[in-house]
Design a protein around this motif. Structure first.
Motif, mmCIF file in Angstrom:
data_model
loop_
_atom_site.group_PDB
_atom_site.id
_atom_site.type_symbol
_atom_site.label_atom_id
_atom_site.label_comp_id
_atom_site.label_asym_id
_atom_site.label_seq_id
_atom_site.Cartn_x
_atom_site.Cartn_y
_atom_site.Cartn_z
ATOM 1 N N GLU A 13 2.677 -3.789 -9.989
ATOM 2 C CA GLU A 13 2.190 -2.525 -10.256
ATOM 3 C C GLU A 13 1.479 -1.957 -9.250
ATOM 4 N N GLU A 14 0.576 -2.828 -8.664
ATOM 5 C CA GLU A 14 -0.332 -2.375 -7.581
ATOM 6 C C GLU A 14 0.269 -1.923 -6.376
ATOM 7 N N ALA A 15 1.402 -2.478 -5.968
ATOM 8 C CA ALA A 15 2.096 -2.610 -4.783
ATOM 9 C C ALA A 15 2.171 -1.219 -4.140
ATOM 10 N N PRO A 16 2.573 -0.088 -4.690
ATOM 11 C CA PRO A 16 2.607 1.118 -4.143
ATOM 12 C C PRO A 16 1.171 1.711 -3.545
ATOM 13 N N ARG A 17 0.195 1.107 -4.295
ATOM 14 C CA ARG A 17 -1.212 1.519 -3.954
ATOM 15 C C ARG A 17 -1.842 0.815 -2.674
ATOM 16 N N LEU A 18 -1.663 -0.432 -2.811
ATOM 17 C CA LEU A 18 -2.182 -1.679 -1.911
ATOM 18 C C LEU A 18 -1.296 -1.831 -0.646
ATOM 19 N N GLY A 19 -0.100 -1.450 -0.723
ATOM 20 C CA GLY A 19 0.993 -1.924 0.327
ATOM 21 C C GLY A 19 0.666 -0.991 1.740
ATOM 22 N N ARG A 20 0.524 -0.045 1.753
ATOM 23 C CA ARG A 20 0.198 0.582 2.911
ATOM 24 C C ARG A 20 -1.032 0.245 3.808
ATOM 25 N N PRO A 21 -2.053 0.285 3.009
ATOM 26 C CA PRO A 21 -3.254 -0.475 3.966
ATOM 27 C C PRO A 21 -3.315 -1.845 4.241
ATOM 28 N N LEU A 22 -2.472 -2.514 3.313
ATOM 29 C CA LEU A 22 -2.056 -4.202 3.599
ATOM 30 C C LEU A 22 -1.131 -4.128 5.012
ATOM 31 N N GLY A 23 -0.248 -3.096 5.132
ATOM 32 C CA GLY A 23 0.624 -3.236 6.299
ATOM 33 C C GLY A 23 -0.111 -2.818 7.510
ATOM 34 N N VAL A 24 -0.983 -2.148 7.319
ATOM 35 C CA VAL A 24 -1.694 -1.441 8.495
ATOM 36 C C VAL A 24 -2.894 -2.609 9.039
ATOM 37 N N LEU A 25 -3.397 -3.348 7.939
ATOM 38 C CA LEU A 25 -4.169 -4.656 8.318
ATOM 39 C C LEU A 25 -3.436 -5.774 8.819
ATOM 40 N N CYS A 26 -2.057 -5.922 8.500
ATOM 41 C CA CYS A 26 -1.206 -6.793 9.033
ATOM 42 C C CYS A 26 -0.906 -6.415 10.498
ATOM 43 N N ALA A 27 -0.959 -5.103 11.022
ATOM 44 C CA ALA A 27 -0.811 -4.716 12.526
ATOM 45 C C ALA A 27 -2.052 -4.817 12.937
ATOM 46 N N VAL A 28 -3.268 -4.618 12.515
ATOM 47 C CA VAL A 28 -4.343 -5.027 13.220
ATOM 48 C C VAL A 28 -4.621 -6.315 13.689
ATOM 49 N N GLY A 29 -4.266 -7.404 12.634
ATOM 50 C CA GLY A 29 -4.315 -8.514 12.734
ATOM 51 C C GLY A 29 -3.460 -9.309 13.702
ATOM 52 N N ALA A 30 -2.064 -8.567 13.816
ATOM 53 C CA ALA A 30 -1.203 -9.004 14.775
ATOM 54 C C ALA A 30 -1.714 -8.533 16.214
ATOM 55 N N ALA A 31 -2.384 -7.446 16.330
ATOM 56 C CA ALA A 31 -3.027 -6.932 17.470
ATOM 57 C C ALA A 31 -4.006 -8.091 18.073
ATOM 58 N N ALA A 32 -4.956 -8.283 17.377
ATOM 59 C CA ALA A 32 -5.929 -9.186 17.328
ATOM 60 C C ALA A 32 -5.512 -10.760 17.787
ATOM 61 N N LEU A 33 -4.377 -11.089 17.383
ATOM 62 C CA LEU A 33 -3.710 -12.262 17.604
ATOM 63 C C LEU A 33 -2.934 -12.170 18.925
#
Length: 360
Positions: free
Chosen positions: A246-266
């Protein structure tokens, strides 16, 4: 006046979130002023530096919008239309409140920048900042004010766009964004492979990767909920998995951006090991990366707060039915663990692909 009264009458936690927005705005504004000072001293390469400085600005805008969405003062309430506080006016009040917080941060950035250059009251830190900020070069006032206005204007416009009243529409399933997200991220990787580490197109490649992961984020979060529900779930996993879906539409976009930041850090250590040291903002590259990471984490946590507020009625119902508080807390832990289990390998995989693209 209405927006100022809403700001003044908010609770301490809401005020703290607004102060964090102001702090992020101050950091983004300081980076923009640094890019301007670099451009006055070394005009060559100023455009790529400006593009990289827009990344912290975008992270700050995303955080400001998330904070505005969780502000209780901007939610429609029963009977407020009769008092002249309809959805349109509340949206304008939210945009103005965001502009006030970001303007405060921009003013703070200007004051700190001028102080470090020695233009207010002497040179602090034995003049160490004057050389870094090119105090010997005059600062264009009009350009500085224009750059400082970018954060408040962009944040208030994005807030008004995100909170604008719109008719309810049949929502698409969260999984529909996954193919588009994969395609956009693949375009970003291709652009990075074509551009190379020092090209002005590199920030555009990272922007496409972040956009693609943000598009795929809701489907990713929904898949995490499906993973929790797999293999004969009990009551606890049912509660955690359904809530996560149920929370997927609300949490998904910031979660994806955080994954991108984590990928850049790695990606950065991998590039350093291969002899490719890349610092687009010079000595402030590290602080800029830290600002982006902190804004991404704060945006996700703020979206989680918004989800908790949306589940208040359900939580009250479960508590009224006798559900122990430990069960609700354990369900939240299960949801967070599922997101970590899926997102950490995803960030690592994107980092590996990015490293291969940049060091082809």
């Amino acid at each position: 006046m209405l927006a100022l009264r809403l700001v003044r009458g908010s609770r301490p936690l809401v005020q703290l979130r607004r102060l964090l927005v102001a702090a992020a705005s101050a950091g983004a504004g300081f980076l923009l002023l640094y890019v301007l000072a670099e451009a006055t001293a070394r005009p060559a390469g100023s455009f790529p530096r400006l593009l990289w400085a827009l990344v912290p600005l975008a992270a700050t805008v995303q955080f400001a919008v998330a904070v505005a969405r969780t502000d209780p003062a901007t939610r429609p309430r029963e009977g407020m239309d009769a008092a002249g506080l309809g959805p349109v006016r509340l949206t304008l009040a939210a945009a103005l409140s965001t502009a006030v917080a970001c303007t405060l941060g921009s003013a703070l950035a200007l004051a700190v920048f001028l102080h470090l250059r020695g233009e207010l009251a002497g040179l602090p830190f034995d003049g160490a900042g004057s050389g870094l900020l090119h105090a010997q070069q005059p600062l264009p006032v009009a350009a500085a004010l224009t750059l400082l206005a970018l954060v408040p204007l962009a944040a208030s416009a994005a807030t008004a766009l995100a909170l604008r009243p719109r008719p309810p529409l049949a929502g698409l399933p969260p999984q529909t964004g996954v193919p588009w997200g994969v395609a956009v991220s693949a375009c970003g990787l291709a652009l990075q492979a074509y551009a190379g580490p020092g090209s002005p197109a590199l920030p555009a490649g990272w922007a496409l990767i972040a956009l693609g992961l943000a598009l795929a984020g809701p489907g990713l979060a929904y898949g995490c909920g499906t993973l929790v529900l797999a293999f004969r779930p009990g009551a606890l996993r049912l509660l955690a998995g359904r809530a996560l879906q149920e929370e997927a539409p609300r949490l998904g976009r910031p979660l994806g951006v955080l994954c991108a930041v984590g990928a850049a850090a790695l990606t950065a250590p991998a590039l350093r090991e291969r002899g490719s040291v890349f610092a687009p903002l010079g000595p402030l590259t590290g602080p800029a990366a830290a600002l982006v990471a902190l804004c991404a984490v704060a945006t996700l946590l703020t979206s989680a707060v918004e989800s908790r507020q949306a589940r208040a009625a359900t939580r009250a119902t479960l508590t009224g039915l006798g559900a122990p508080g430990a069960v609700l807390r354990t369900a939240a832990t299960v949801r967070a663990s599922a997101l970590v289990v899926v997102c950490v390998p995803l960030s690592w995989g994107v980092a590996q692909l990015t490293s291969l693209a940049l060091t082809r």
